[in-house]
Design an enzyme around this catalytic site. Sequence first.
Site: not given
Ligand SMILES: COc1nc2nc(N)nc(N)c2nc1C
Length: 309
Positions: A30-31, A78-79, A110, A131, A306
């Site tokens: 409320s504040v 992408s990774l 992640k 992205r 993953k």
């Molecule tokens: C250097 O590029 C990236 N770094 C990342 N770092 C984290 N912690 N999480 C991600 N999803 C990530 N994705 C990419 C493309």
Amino acid sequence: AEKRVQELTALLNEYGHAYYVRDNPLVPDSVYDRKLQELLAIEAEYPDLVFPDSPTQRVGGEILPGFTKVVHEFPMLSLSNAFNEEDIRDFDRRVQAGAGKDITYICELKIDGLAVSLKYDNGAFSQGATRGDGTVGEDITSNLKTIHAIPLKLAEPVTIEVRGEAYMPKRSFMRLNELRDENGEEPFANPRNAAAGSLRQLDPKIAASRNLSVFIYGVGGDGSAYGQDSHSDSLDYLASLGFETNSSSKRCKSIEEVIDYIESWQQRRQDLDYEIDGIVIKVDGYEDQEQLGFTAKSPRWATAYKFPA
Ligand SMILES: COc1nc2nc(N)nc(N)c2nc1C
């Protein structure tokens, strides 16, 4: 009136950060609401007293006709993926072949959310984008402004672009699906879809109601441009500017340590208040990253392990 605006802004930003980002309210709702209404009334009467970091922007503005496109100055890459210990050791062998033996890695959780890019001009949040396909994303600035974990004004007036993951905490996800169930709406399948669905809304008031958050994990473009010589130093710098970075990131002196870190989080991840779908492993030193470079779409100095689904 300007003095009152500055007082209210400072108070409401402090209350808002404690409540929404630290989950540790300093005052009753409320504040907060009463002071927010007072600020909204002053801003309505004196429009030129609406400043970039006004907490009234967290409420959500006009409904957009559509999202405009944003061409990323630095492509959002992408990774590469690793699925088992052998893949991780292969990654380590490639890194050592390309950048020598005394490598320090940094491991990061992640976050299972939506990648976003945030631009700041002289310390003021100016644009936020998805992205997209890595080169062209959608401008979701008005939705991102409603996320209290995203600073509207940095501690320093720097012009910088940062990258991070917007996400919905598990508790917010459960609450949202209960609400949708009560309203006879389709529940979201998982927090990632819920976060993505919330940020793709044209009405920012919807995003504002979804209690989203963000972890910032890097600088767009050349991280060393701000005086740091490693990714871990950059994370400290970003935190000093006011960004939320993830406290579980850890520097590892060897791939053995990396594998231990991964195994420990494989067990502990259900205790987190947000979902993670893996661990990102990065070479920490910028010189080593420079030596390794990129493939067409991914850095050679990083990979994502993953977790098994
Ligand atoms: C250097 O590029 C990236 N770094 C990342 N770092 C984290 N912690 N999480 C991600 N999803 C990530 N994705 C990419 C493309």
